[in-house]
Motif scaffolding. Structure first.
Motif, PDB file in Angstrom:
ATOM      1  N   VAL A 123       9.204   4.207   5.867  1.00 49.78           N
ATOM      2  CA  VAL A 123       9.074   5.647   5.650  1.00 49.78           C
ATOM      3  C   VAL A 123      10.383   6.181   5.076  1.00 49.78           C
ATOM      4  N   VAL A 124      10.291   6.883   3.940  1.00 45.54           N
ATOM      5  CA  VAL A 124      11.486   7.461   3.329  1.00 45.54           C
ATOM      6  C   VAL A 124      11.989   8.632   4.168  1.00 45.54           C
ATOM      7  N   GLU A 131       0.868  -1.178   0.000  1.00 48.25           N
ATOM      8  CA  GLU A 131       0.000   0.000   0.000  1.00 48.25           C
ATOM      9  C   GLU A 131       0.905   1.228   0.000  1.00 48.25           C
ATOM     10  N   ILE A 132       0.698   2.112  -0.960  1.00 50.96           N
ATOM     11  CA  ILE A 132       1.476   3.343  -1.049  1.00 50.96           C
ATOM     12  C   ILE A 132       0.816   4.379  -0.138  1.00 50.96           C
ATOM     13  N   ILE A 133       1.609   4.994   0.738  1.00 50.78           N
ATOM     14  CA  ILE A 133       1.104   5.982   1.690  1.00 50.78           C
ATOM     15  C   ILE A 133       1.522   7.371   1.210  1.00 50.78           C
ATOM     16  N   ILE A 165       5.419  17.045  -3.173  1.00 52.07           N
ATOM     17  CA  ILE A 165       6.722  16.373  -3.229  1.00 52.07           C
ATOM     18  C   ILE A 165       6.625  15.092  -4.048  1.00 52.07           C
ATOM     19  N   VAL A 166       5.505  14.402  -3.970  1.00 49.62           N
ATOM     20  CA  VAL A 166       5.331  13.176  -4.745  1.00 49.62           C
ATOM     21  C   VAL A 166       5.330  13.499  -6.236  1.00 49.62           C
ATOM     22  N   SER A 167       4.574  14.558  -6.633  1.00 52.51           N
ATOM     23  CA  SER A 167       4.555  14.892  -8.056  1.00 52.51           C
ATOM     24  C   SER A 167       5.887  15.467  -8.521  1.00 52.51           C
ATOM     25  N   PRO A 213       6.063   8.766   0.066  1.00 56.13           N
ATOM     26  CA  PRO A 213       6.577   9.018   1.405  1.00 56.13           C
ATOM     27  C   PRO A 213       6.694   7.750   2.258  1.00 56.13           C
ATOM     28  N   ALA A 214       5.849   6.760   1.975  1.00 57.63           N
ATOM     29  CA  ALA A 214       5.932   5.499   2.717  1.00 57.63           C
ATOM     30  C   ALA A 214       5.261   4.386   1.912  1.00 57.63           C
TER      31      ALA A 214
END
Length: 129
Positions: free
Chosen positions: A32-33, A4-6, A14-16, A22-23
């Protein structure tokens, strides 16, 4: 086992921009990164005390999105620029949010992090109870 991507709502930018999650949750384990001390609009905070507070707050946001807390962390790795200069402040802020003696912790001194001005980055593994 399913993954599961958190992605907390606060971290969509930040994801885009960076292209990583992030996790990731696998079973009851959450990876967790590295989290750093910057604002929601990705500006680096230059005051060490406030940068470290923001870093822990960003970690808290990711943990909460995975339905965890700092109490669920079992292993943590922190990376430090000028470690000896900032460790006392880092440890003071860490001790405000973490229960002492409940996790394994490795500290690593580095010459630089992803962006100039960042003093620390922390990644962890949590196990949801």
């Amino acid at each position: 086992m399913d993954r599961e991507i958190i992605i907390p709502d606060e971290m969509q930018e930040i994801v885009s921009r960076a292209g990583y999650a992030p996790a990731v949750k696998v079973g009851d384990t959450i990876y967790v990164v590295g989290q750093v001390g910057r604002t929601k609009d990705l500006k680096i905070i230059h005051d060490p005390l406030e940068q470290f507070r923001a870093m822990w707050d960003n970690l808290r946001i990711v943990l909460e999105a995975a339905h965890c807390t700092f109490d669920d962390i079992v292993e943590m790795t922190s990376y430090h620029v000028e470690m000896s200069k900032h460790m006392d402040v880092f440890r003071t802020v860490k001790n405000e949010v973490f229960p002492n003696g409940t996790y394994a912790w490795t500290r690593i001194g580095v010459s630089e992090l992803a962006h100039q001005g960042l003093l620390a980055e922390v990644k962890c593994v949590a196990v949801k109870r």
